[in-house]
Design a protein around this motif. Sequence first.
Motif, PDB file in Angstrom:
ATOM      1  N   ARG A  29       0.859  -1.172   0.000  1.00 11.34           N
ATOM      2  CA  ARG A  29       0.000   0.000   0.000  1.00 11.34           C
ATOM      3  C   ARG A  29       0.901   1.230   0.000  1.00 11.34           C
ATOM      4  NH1 ARG A  29      -4.671   0.940   4.426  1.00 11.34           N
ATOM      5  NH2 ARG A  29      -5.697  -0.575   3.094  1.00 11.34           N
ATOM      6  N   GLY A  30       0.611   2.185  -0.881  1.00  7.43           N
ATOM      7  CA  GLY A  30       1.466   3.360  -0.974  1.00  7.43           C
ATOM      8  C   GLY A  30       2.403   3.270  -2.163  1.00  7.43           C
ATOM      9  N   SER A  90      -0.695  -4.286  -0.835  1.00  7.78           N
ATOM     10  CA  SER A  90      -1.585  -3.402  -1.585  1.00  7.78           C
ATOM     11  C   SER A  90      -2.903  -4.110  -1.903  1.00  7.78           C
ATOM     12  CB  SER A  90      -0.869  -2.986  -2.870  1.00  7.78           C
ATOM     13  OG  SER A  90      -1.798  -2.506  -3.792  1.00  7.78           O
ATOM     14  N   GLY A  91      -4.004  -3.420  -1.748  1.00  4.33           N
ATOM     15  CA  GLY A  91      -5.299  -3.979  -2.092  1.00  4.33           C
ATOM     16  C   GLY A  91      -5.976  -4.713  -0.951  1.00  4.33           C
ATOM     17  N   TYR A  92      -5.361  -4.732   0.225  1.00  7.20           N
ATOM     18  CA  TYR A  92      -5.960  -5.429   1.370  1.00  7.20           C
ATOM     19  C   TYR A  92      -6.116  -4.466   2.541  1.00  7.20           C
ATOM     20  CZ  TYR A  92      -4.875  -9.602  -1.266  1.00  7.20           C
ATOM     21  OH  TYR A  92      -4.797 -10.551  -2.243  1.00  7.20           O
ATOM     22  N   ASP A  93      -7.074  -4.782   3.392  1.00  6.15           N
ATOM     23  CA  ASP A  93      -7.260  -3.954   4.580  1.00  6.15           C
ATOM     24  C   ASP A  93      -6.335  -4.438   5.690  1.00  6.15           C
ATOM     25  OD1 ASP A  93      -9.195  -2.358   3.460  1.00  6.15           O
ATOM     26  OD2 ASP A  93     -10.791  -3.814   3.900  1.00  6.15           O
TER      27      ASP A  93
END
Length: 313
Positions: free
Chosen positions: A254-255, A279-282
């Motif tokens: 993420r980022g 990326s793409g996950y909480d």
Amino acid sequence: MSAWRTSLPQASTAAVQVDHAFFWVLLISGLILFVLLVLIVGFVIRYRRGSPAFRGPLPKSFKHELEIGWTVATTFLAIFIFWWFTAGNGLPPRAAPDQLEVHVVAKQWMWKTQHPDGAREIDALHIPVGRQVRLVMTSQDVIHSFYAPAFRLKQDVLPGRSTELVFTPTELGTFELFCAEYCGTQHSHMKGEIMVMTPAAYRAWLPRQPHGDTLAHEGEALYARFGCGACHAPGSQVRAPKLGGLYMSTVLLRGGASVKADDAYLRTAILEPRDQIASGYDPIMPSYGGVATASDVEALVAYLKTLEKGGEP
Ligand code: HEC
Ligand SMILES: [Cu+2]
């Protein structure tokens, strides 16, 4: 190096490098010390009380270039020595293809080691000569330090984190292992032996040892016990990344940054999942820092490393 011999055996490739560097730094320091001593003694005699030596302002012939020169030269010498140590001896050597990975867990007050096939030892480490060894070390309680003088190895062993040592033993024999970080009342008894054997003797020795489960096997059981599959199993209702084939793949974070999913990444993903979020996950994965012990994490990582792409747990 044959010119320089300490009383300690030089039992690893690193030992030769360390002794070499130590010798040269000692020599350079000695030379500088000698020059300074000669100057000090010379000045003491020349400017002793009652001597007629000139004591006024600096003579016109004195060149400032001289002063600048030696300051710059010794500064560069110091920087060079720093570079030499860090570039030559600070970095771990390249991983050899047949590298032997041994896991070490330190605790008050013993060293526990585990070989790839699950063979376990306490206060002892048997390794074959000539083969590169990678020690992956962690502590179950306080800070310890793995110290094997004959191999010129010393590395802190920390709780909640793992540190590594890579070396190649070059001499057969039995060598001492110490803890070099004060870790409680029995610290001075936290000793062990490193036995370097011929490869054949090592192969014969291995199966005769008490075997724990292999690390990966242990990790599989822990994976079930901690309920990792509740999120990571392919059929799960929770959106979580697949773990098959993750090891050494490139993970997009993420980022926008990306990282290689090496051992350290897997460890952090379990202990501090919020540090690096895929990326793409909480960021819903709970931290296992307080739940999983140091050896649990090593076992989980060993298990994750065995999972092939598509072979989801
Ligand atoms: C509550 C659901 C949940 C549980 C339980 C869970 N995870 Fe996760 N895990 C996630 C999610 C969501 C991510 C992706 C976000 C992130 O990186 O934190 C993730 C990320 C990871 C990653 C990094 C994957 C990648 O592609 O970068 C690893 C490794 C991992 N988990 C291992 C484990 C292990 C081992 C356990 C059990 C000890 C576990 N997880 C338990 C939800 C979970
Ligand atoms: Cu200790």
